[in-house]
Design a protein around this motif. Structure first.
Motif, PDB file in Angstrom:
ATOM      1  N   SER A 149      37.936  58.318  43.094  1.00 12.78           N
ATOM      2  CA  SER A 149      39.093  57.590  43.622  1.00 12.78           C
ATOM      3  C   SER A 149      40.059  57.250  42.492  1.00 12.78           C
ATOM      4  O   SER A 149      39.725  57.361  41.312  1.00 12.78           O
ATOM      5  N   ASP A 151      41.125  54.283  41.751  1.00 18.54           N
ATOM      6  CA  ASP A 151      40.764  53.024  41.103  1.00 18.54           C
ATOM      7  C   ASP A 151      39.376  53.039  40.486  1.00 18.54           C
ATOM      8  O   ASP A 151      39.014  52.126  39.754  1.00 18.54           O
ATOM      9  N   ASP A 154      33.651  50.986  43.257  1.00 20.22           N
ATOM     10  CA  ASP A 154      33.484  49.531  43.265  1.00 20.22           C
ATOM     11  C   ASP A 154      32.403  49.133  42.280  1.00 20.22           C
ATOM     12  O   ASP A 154      31.324  49.702  42.252  1.00 20.22           O
ATOM     13  N   PRO A 170      41.059  44.476  37.975  1.00 22.67           N
ATOM     14  CA  PRO A 170      41.645  45.791  38.178  1.00 22.67           C
ATOM     15  C   PRO A 170      42.378  45.872  39.508  1.00 22.67           C
ATOM     16  O   PRO A 170      42.082  45.122  40.444  1.00 22.67           O
ATOM     17  N   LEU A 171      43.331  46.783  39.592  1.00 18.92           N
ATOM     18  CA  LEU A 171      44.068  47.007  40.822  1.00 18.92           C
ATOM     19  C   LEU A 171      43.125  47.568  41.872  1.00 18.92           C
ATOM     20  O   LEU A 171      42.435  48.549  41.625  1.00 18.92           O
ATOM     21  N   ARG A 172      43.059  46.943  43.052  1.00 15.29           N
ATOM     22  CA  ARG A 172      42.190  47.422  44.124  1.00 15.29           C
ATOM     23  C   ARG A 172      43.045  47.761  45.332  1.00 15.29           C
ATOM     24  O   ARG A 172      43.544  46.893  46.025  1.00 15.29           O
ATOM     25  N   ARG A 173      43.256  49.039  45.556  1.00 15.83           N
ATOM     26  CA  ARG A 173      43.997  49.479  46.726  1.00 15.83           C
ATOM     27  C   ARG A 173      43.031  49.800  47.861  1.00 15.83           C
ATOM     28  O   ARG A 173      41.852  50.019  47.631  1.00 15.83           O
ATOM     29  N   GLY A 176      40.306  52.417  47.665  1.00 19.30           N
ATOM     30  CA  GLY A 176      40.440  52.848  46.278  1.00 19.30           C
ATOM     31  C   GLY A 176      41.716  53.617  46.009  1.00 19.30           C
ATOM     32  O   GLY A 176      41.850  54.308  45.006  1.00 19.30           O
ATOM     33  N   GLY A 177      42.698  53.492  46.933  1.00 17.09           N
ATOM     34  CA  GLY A 177      43.947  54.216  46.747  1.00 17.09           C
ATOM     35  C   GLY A 177      43.833  55.675  47.147  1.00 17.09           C
ATOM     36  O   GLY A 177      44.735  56.473  46.890  1.00 17.09           O
ATOM     37  N   TYR A 286      36.809  57.377  33.748  1.00 12.95           N
ATOM     38  CA  TYR A 286      37.030  55.950  34.009  1.00 12.95           C
ATOM     39  C   TYR A 286      36.750  55.070  32.795  1.00 12.95           C
ATOM     40  O   TYR A 286      36.570  53.858  32.946  1.00 12.95           O
ATOM     41  N   GLN A 291      42.562  53.726  35.412  1.00 16.87           N
ATOM     42  CA  GLN A 291      42.879  53.991  36.803  1.00 16.87           C
ATOM     43  C   GLN A 291      44.008  55.015  36.865  1.00 16.87           C
ATOM     44  O   GLN A 291      44.664  55.301  35.856  1.00 16.87           O
ATOM     45  N   THR A 293      47.338  57.032  39.253  1.00 14.06           N
ATOM     46  CA  THR A 293      48.421  56.761  40.188  1.00 14.06           C
ATOM     47  C   THR A 293      48.616  57.859  41.220  1.00 14.06           C
ATOM     48  O   THR A 293      49.371  57.689  42.171  1.00 14.06           O
TER      49      THR A 293
END
Length: 338
Positions: A149, A151, A154, A170-173, A176-177, A286, A291, A293
């Motif tokens: 993912s 991001d 988990d 961390p950014l959590r979309r 996971g985006g 990672y 992360q 985009t």
């Protein structure tokens, strides 16, 4: 008999086969013309797993260096011990010493435990090594899928956090985006793939077989010799799209059937060496909580990380199978170390 080099991968495979045939360690030593103690040591190590290392004295660091490490740990949450010490220009400190020093001022997040195995799982995990003890694992193609993912998984980010400090959030979309599903295989010292599953495609029996046709069979398998195809054993786990009647019949039409299609025990990712390859790749893409985009950028990172895995690393994973078989038998079907 004289001192010789360590056992080769071929010799280790022969030991496992001789054991399956009921040979004693003394007889195996005579057959291989190796020291009896060397053979016994290999068998004991395979059954007992890795021995605990003897604690060695720490390399002393100065009070000034210690303050630098503490500041670096506060500024670099979730960084590895190596990254923290390198940022302080402190070299020559072994990992055990780095971690011992950091343990006095920080903590590291631990991975979650694996789900428990029931009695049926353990029995099937014991039956599997008995069936394949005589197998030449250099001819087995180990396959699996991995989802990556944007991001990261988990709970994946882990590293040293200074006491009194808080880890960055961390950014959590959602989901996971988004992510990319990757398929790959390893055989002997060769990496097959990785291949990317088309975005938005859910792998059912039909789409899985079509994916194998477009990637594995057309881009790799058809280039192999007839003798290679005759001896290759195809391994896949028991995911519904893999183990369905449709997929089994489709693979049979491709010549992968009966003994050429490995039977796989349930709940056994620890027995599949490609899981270790996924760990190597994920640690790389990672690292330090990185992360992404876009889906293309995370896919490019996977390809780059896979390209950096050399043949010796893959060979180490595939040659570990004899030891894994002995370990799962010794643990009576329980999980083995990975």
């Amino acid at each position: 008999m004289g001192q010789k080099k360590d056992l080769t991968g071929s010799e280790k495979s022969k030991i496992v086969r001789y054991l399956a045939e009921g040979c004693s360690s003394l007889k195996i030593a005579k057959l291989l013309k190796r020291d009896h103690r060397t053979i016994k040591r290999f068998i004991q190590n395979s059954q007992q797993g890795r021995k605990k290392r003897v604690e060695k004295p720490r390399r002393k660091i100065t009070a000034h260096e210690l303050r630098k490490v503490k500041r670096a740990a506060a500024k670099m949450p979730l960084a590895t011990s190596l990254a923290i010490f390198q940022s302080c220009n402190i070299t020559g400190v072994p990992k055990s010493t780095r971690c011992a020093i950091l343990r006095d001022m920080a903590k590291v997040r631990k991975a979650e435990r694996r789900p428990p195995l029931n009695k049926t799982h353990k029995l099937k995990r014991q039956d599997w090594p008995k069936k394949y003890l005589k197998t030449d694992f250099s001819k087995v193609l180990w396959t699996d899928e991995m989802r990556v993912s944007l991001d990261g998984p988990d709970g994946w980010p882990r590293g040293w956090i200074g006491k009194g400090q808080r880890a960055s959030v961390p950014l959590r979309r959602q989901q996971g985006g988004g992510g990319v599903l990757v398929w790959a295989g390893i055989i002997k010292d060769e990496l097959v793939g990785p291949f990317r599953v088309e975005d938005g495609v859910k792998l059912n029996s039909q789409s899985y077989c079509q994916f194998l046709e477009d990637t594995f069979f057309k881009q790799w398998y058809r280039k192999k010799s007839a003798s290679f195809k005759k001896n290759m054993i195809f391994m896949q786990d028991n995911a519904p799209s893999h183990a369905s009647k449709y997929s089994t019949a489709w693979l049979a039409r491709k010549g992968i059937k009966e003994e050429k299609l490995m039977t796989w025990p349930p709940c056994s990712p620890d027995l599949n060496p490609i899981e270790n390859l996924w760990s190597i790749i994920k640690c790389e893409i990672y690292k330090e909580g990185k992360q992404y985009t876009s889906l293309n950028s995370v896919w490019e990172a996977v390809v780059a990380a896979a390209r950096n895995v050399d043949g010796e690393q893959i060979k180490t994973l595939t040659e570990s199978m004899d030891g894994r078989l002995l370990s799962v038998l010794a643990k009576k079907g329980g999980y083995i170390g990975r």
